[in-house]
Write a protein that holds these residues in place. Structure first.
Motif: not given
Length: 207
Positions: A88-92, A95-99, A114-115, A191-199
């Motif tokens: 699962h994509r995430s940020v910790k 370090v960025i984790t891609l699917s 993410a970019t 679909a990737n808007l939540p990931f953008y906001k997380t990064v």
């Protein structure tokens, strides 16, 4: 124009995954080893999985299309980060984790999300640094003007140069006023808007 750059380095989660990648060369899944370069209109270049030689080559290529000259170190900011592939994509931390299951256009869109967050953060950081420096330069002038009726600490030429720097900053802020808005990319592909906001939140935290 303000410049910025980011290089996101690829790390593998397990040594076993590295071995599988070396053995499996024909399934068409090249996302994990791909090097991608995104040039964002804000004056930021984000490179994924590029070595030092490739990074310098990209910088030379982009410099041909640069508008104006970058005169000070404050106008450039570079950020190096790591990324891995997981379920699962995430940020910790940083370090960025891609699917790992995404391929083709879906994988590119996730990386682009993410970019855009990285680019937005870098550009804002450069502008913030410049604004803080200029504030320190001018914060004493209102008191000086009120006390003496003139600015004695600066010559006429000095005042003109200061006004010129402030005008350039104002122009940059005007041209990049959309920095605080959600990028147009997500208007049709959210679909990737939540990931953008997380990064974006992560970059604000580590910045």
């Amino acid at each position: 124009n303000v410049g910025g750059g980011g290089n996101v380095k690829n790390e593998k989660e397990e040594d076993e995954e590295k071995e599988m990648k070396r053995k499996d060369d024909g399934d068409g899944d090249t996302e994990k080893g791909a090097a991608d370069v995104f040039v964002v209109s804000w004056g930021v270049v984000v490179m994924w999985n590029t070595n030092e030689k490739a990074t310098q080559t990209v910088r030379r290529m982009v410099r041909q299309f640069q508008i104006g000259r970058i005169k000070t170190a404050e106008d450039v900011e570079t950020e190096d980060m790591d990324y891995i592939f997981g379920g699962h994509r995430s940020v910790k931390g940083d370090v960025i984790t891609l699917s790992s299951g995404k391929k083709g256009e879906d994988a590119v869109h996730e990386k682009l999300a993410a970019t855009l967050a990285l680019a937005q953060s870098l550009k804002l950081s450069v502008l913030e640094t410049r604004l803080l420096k200029q504030f320190e330069e001018v914060k004493h002038l209102p008191k000086e003007l009120a006390k003496h009726g003139q600015i004695a600490s600066l010559s006429r030429k000095g005042v003109q140069k200061l006004l010129g720097r402030l005008f350039i900053t104002h122009t940059d802020l005007t041209l990049t006023s959309d920095l605080l808005d959600t990028p147009e990319f997500f208007w049709e592909e959210d679909a990737n808007l939540p990931f953008y906001k997380t990064v974006l939140v992560m970059m604000a935290f580590i910045g």
